[in-house]
Structures are given as structure tokens and as C-alpha cells.
Design an enzyme around this catalytic site. Sequence first.
Site, PDB file in Angstrom:
ATOM      1  N   LYS A  68       0.945  14.146  70.909  1.00 15.86           N
ATOM      2  CA  LYS A  68      -0.020  15.106  71.450  1.00 15.86           C
ATOM      3  C   LYS A  68      -1.003  14.336  72.335  1.00 15.86           C
ATOM      4  O   LYS A  68      -2.168  14.130  71.989  1.00 15.86           O
ATOM      5  CB  LYS A  68      -0.725  15.853  70.325  1.00 15.86           C
ATOM      6  CG  LYS A  68      -1.368  17.164  70.749  1.00 15.86           C
ATOM      7  CD  LYS A  68      -1.796  17.967  69.545  1.00 15.86           C
ATOM      8  CE  LYS A  68      -2.520  19.246  69.946  1.00 15.86           C
ATOM      9  NZ  LYS A  68      -1.632  20.218  70.600  1.00 15.86           N
ATOM     10  N   SER A  69      -0.486  13.903  73.461  1.00 20.57           N
ATOM     11  CA  SER A  69      -1.231  13.038  74.378  1.00 20.57           C
ATOM     12  C   SER A  69      -1.958  13.863  75.430  1.00 20.57           C
ATOM     13  O   SER A  69      -1.397  14.828  75.972  1.00 20.57           O
ATOM     14  CB  SER A  69      -0.278  12.065  75.071  1.00 20.57           C
ATOM     15  OG  SER A  69       0.462  11.333  74.121  1.00 20.57           O
TER      16      SER A  69
END
Length: 301
Positions: free
Chosen positions: A156-157
Site C-alpha cells: 500500500k505504497s
Amino acid sequence: MYSYYNENTILYIDGEFKKATAATTDLYGQSLHYGYAVFEGIRAYKTASGEVKIFKAKEHFDRFKRSCELIHIPYNFDNEALIAACYKVLELNNLEEAYIRPLAFCPPNMTLKAASQTHVLICAWDWGAYLGEKLLRVLTSSYQRPNPKAFKIESKSAGLYVNSILASQEAKEKGFDEALLLDMNGFVAEGPGANLFFEKDGKIFTPPPGNILPGITRATVIELCKELDIPLEEKLFTIEELKTADAAFFCGTAAEVIGFESLDNQKFGKPWAESLGKVLQQAYKAKVLGKEFKREAAKVA
């Protein structure tokens, strides 16, 4: 002030609780310049017992840590301590039902080398269902989900969400509520910030891991299908196959569970109120609120 905070809002940053208006960050930070950061979206609910409870806090912080590790952001934090900090942020801001945003971000570094240290922020605000309560008019986006060989897309960048902004904005500019992205091979992937499920002939289908971010809410919906004896299959499918579905829905922590009205202006065959998605929507809400749910007693109105 922005709707997310005001002059009284308290957040957590690097082990301290501070006023949001007094917190600062370095303008030369690697995260600001390159999108090199990781975040989580978590919800707290006031449960049926009256207790304020963060839904699946451990799972979210496990993914938070894993996301950092996947893109080589140092993770020297204790997850139990971070969960405790989340509850303290809720308490200090008098929040009972809230959206919680942990963020791992990096200090100044203008090279393209991995960070050597990390800052952590936790903030929270009152936020209703991200996509609203009405059924969605969805557009198949011209943007694709990024190639998994080009990025760790299961992380979840922060930088990945530029793709989400482009897809979502395209849909809204064309008069739709939200977008749906395909993968590089033309199979259905997910929404800009939510996973996708559809119903066909009494069975639920969803894309498998590989080209999607496997969401915590997605995992919860899969658990609910098992609990409610709803057949479910993870498989690849095209947009053409999706359009033959009886019903479809997005799910995510921010969006919760929300049904489609149409896809590319084509409506689905089954009314949402009679769909398995509606049952799962009710079951999910009951689960996060700590209420008992029985499928046979579900209201479809």
C-alpha cells in the site's frame, strides 16, 4: 481549516502526541519528492456493546509493516505500540467512529537509494463511507493497474495512488461516480481504492491476487462468504464477462461495501436489494459493529 483537522486536532508522530497545526515535516523529504511512503486506511466503530473498537487493527498493521518491507522502507516500530497510539489518538480527539491513517514516510534523501530511517504518523478524522451510500455508476478506465513486474503492487505504497487519482478523476470528469481498472492483460483488476466482487448464478467471484492490492475488507468479505455458505471463486475475468453479472460491488475500508448501479451505463440484471452483495453489505456492517447477523433474517429492502 481542512475537514480532516482543525486547531484542536491531535495526532501522533514519532512517539509524541502533537497538535496537527504544530506538526512539521521536512520539505526535502524523500517521500514528498518521490512518493516513497506507505500508508494504511483503518476504521474504528462504536460497537453494539458501546465499546470503541478498531476493526482488524492487527491485520492492518501487519500489512503496514509488510508494505514497508516490500519497498525497503526501514520498519523499526512495534505494532502493538502503534495500535495503542491509534486508540489514544481517538481518545484525545473525542472520536468514536473514525477513519485512521497511519503513514510511514522518509527523511531527506535526493538519491534513488532506499531510506535509512523512517518517520511514522497516525492521524484520524470523522469520515463517512468514501463512495457514499448510493449505488455507483462505474466507468471502465482507460488507465490500467500498474504492471506487477514494475512495482510491488501488493504494497500500500503512496506513489501507486497517482494511478488511482488519474483513473478516478477520469471517471468523474465523464459524469461517473468511480472507475474500474483492468490489468495489463485486459482482465478486471480493481477500483482506484477498492476491490471488486460480482455475483453470477448464485455465486460470488473476485479477481485473484497478482494484479490487485488484496484488501483487508476483501479478506473479510471472503470470510463472510464462508460463514454464510455463499459460494465464492477467485478467478481472472474480462470486462465483457463482468457485464453479464447479476450484480457487482466494491469493497474497502474507506468505502465499506457499496453496490454498482451500472457499468459503462449498462445496468445489472438483479436489483441490488435482492443480491448477495446486499446480504454481504449487511453482514459486513453487523461484523464491524459487533452485532449478530443471520442471513435468513437479512432485510433486502
